[in-house]
Enzyme design. Structure first.
Site, PDB file in Angstrom:
ATOM      1  N   LYS A   1       7.500  -6.675   1.565  1.00 17.63           N
ATOM      2  CA  LYS A   1       7.380  -5.814   2.749  1.00 17.63           C
ATOM      3  C   LYS A   1       8.002  -6.514   3.967  1.00 17.63           C
ATOM      4  CE  LYS A   1       3.204  -3.309   1.217  1.00 17.63           C
ATOM      5  NZ  LYS A   1       1.750  -3.111   1.466  1.00 17.63           N
TER       6      LYS A   1
ATOM      7  N   ARG B   1       0.147  -8.074 -10.223  1.00 22.63           N
ATOM      8  CA  ARG B   1      -0.966  -7.791  -9.298  1.00 22.63           C
ATOM      9  C   ARG B   1      -1.819  -9.049  -9.115  1.00 22.63           C
ATOM     10  NH1 ARG B   1      -1.317  -3.333  -5.793  1.00 22.63           N
ATOM     11  NH2 ARG B   1      -3.483  -3.889  -5.510  1.00 22.63           N
TER      12      ARG B   1
ATOM     13  N   THR C   1      -5.658  -6.164  -2.048  1.00 24.10           N
ATOM     14  CA  THR C   1      -5.075  -5.531  -0.852  1.00 24.10           C
ATOM     15  C   THR C   1      -5.331  -6.281   0.459  1.00 24.10           C
ATOM     16  OG1 THR C   1      -5.437  -3.430  -1.975  1.00 24.10           O
ATOM     17  CG2 THR C   1      -4.930  -3.317   0.357  1.00 24.10           C
TER      18      THR C   1
ATOM     19  N   ARG D   1      -0.868 -13.054  -1.250  1.00 19.88           N
ATOM     20  CA  ARG D   1      -1.559 -12.531  -0.069  1.00 19.88           C
ATOM     21  C   ARG D   1      -2.593 -13.529   0.469  1.00 19.88           C
ATOM     22  NH1 ARG D   1      -2.243  -6.265  -2.355  1.00 19.88           N
ATOM     23  NH2 ARG D   1      -0.295  -5.448  -1.467  1.00 19.88           N
TER      24      ARG D   1
ATOM     25  N   ASN E   1       0.357  -7.135   4.397  1.00 16.69           N
ATOM     26  CA  ASN E   1      -0.025  -7.945   3.229  1.00 16.69           C
ATOM     27  C   ASN E   1       1.165  -8.346   2.352  1.00 16.69           C
ATOM     28  OD1 ASN E   1       0.424  -5.419   2.219  1.00 16.69           O
ATOM     29  ND2 ASN E   1      -1.689  -5.031   1.596  1.00 16.69           N
TER      30      ASN E   1
ATOM     31  N   HIS F   1       4.341  -5.205  -1.906  1.00 16.19           N
ATOM     32  CA  HIS F   1       3.785  -4.072  -2.645  1.00 16.19           C
ATOM     33  C   HIS F   1       3.971  -4.361  -4.128  1.00 16.19           C
ATOM     34  CE1 HIS F   1       3.192  -0.015  -4.240  1.00 16.19           C
ATOM     35  NE2 HIS F   1       4.252  -0.276  -4.986  1.00 16.19           N
TER      36      HIS F   1
END
Ligand code: GDP
Ligand code: MG
Length: 198
Positions: free
Chosen positions: A14, A126, A132, A143, A163, A166
């Protein structure tokens, strides 16, 4: 041997990830876990592209609103505060506002999109990216290591949670997102990695 759980997933660094100079670090973390980058591209997304990237179903938008309310409740705030901050306490309306913030965030600077392939790639990616909310993400995740952002700070500033990356949450989401971002004449490569794809 063909692995039954060999799959592809979609990742986007991002704008905050690009602007913090973390593109290389993020790619490195996938490669060091034996995942293979099979497509890679820097681009500046349009508002329309991002609007179509995130689901438009009420269920998904309401889920964003529900997440927002549960963060409020966790910090001793309630629907009255939601009404004050968002101009509505209807969770669908709140979700729509957060979705709008996401569009602004993801069009604010270039991003890097990629397809990552490997065994259990969706879950592996993930796990490497982390949950998140960066302030809750474990140390060792992308993150958790490079951001401390939270919904509380983001909502006060009227912006999406920053964060860094994606990553598709399910194989269905991955299939849809790969087709969406790489379906149109953009290349996904096939190659062997030494020591992994023997
Ligand atoms: P992800 O799959 O971990 O990226 O999370 P989601 O799909 O649930 O949400 C999409 C994005 O919306 C997140 O990555 C955040 O940037 C943002 N977001 C999610 N929940 C909230 C929230 O409660 N408040 C704000 N401001 N942003 C949020
Ligand atoms: Mg998601």
């Amino acid at each position: 041997m063909i692995q039954p759980k060999e799959e592809k997933t979609f990742v986007m660094v991002k704008p905050d990830g690009v602007q913090k100079g973390l593109v290389g670090e993020i790619i490195k973390r996938f490669e060091q876990r034996d995942l293979k980058i099979v497509a890679l591209d820097m681009f500046l997304a349009t508002r329309e592209e991002i609007d179509n990237h995130y689901p438009k179903e009420e269920k998904w938008i309401r889920r964003l609103g529900e997440k927002t309310l549960s963060t409020y409740e966790k910090y001793g705030r309630d629907v009255t505060d939601l009404q004050k901050d968002f101009g509505s306490s209807d969770l669908l309306e709140v979700g729509k506002v957060v979705r709008g913030w996401l569009v602004s965030y993801l069009t604010s600077a270039p991003m890097v999109r990629m397809v990552v392939q490997g065994v259990h790639a969706v879950d592996m990616v993930r796990k490497i990216v982390g949950p998140t909310m960066p302030y809750l993400a474990e140390i060792g995740t992308i993150r958790g290591d490079y951001s401390a952002d939270s919904a509380i700070s983001a909502n006060v500033d009227k912006r999406a949670v920053f964060n860094l990356a994606h990553a598709s949450e399910t194989t269905e989401e991955a299939t849809h997102e790969i087709e969406y971002w790489f379906g149109d004449k953009k290349t996904i490569y096939t190659y062997k990695r030494f020591g992994i794809d023997e």
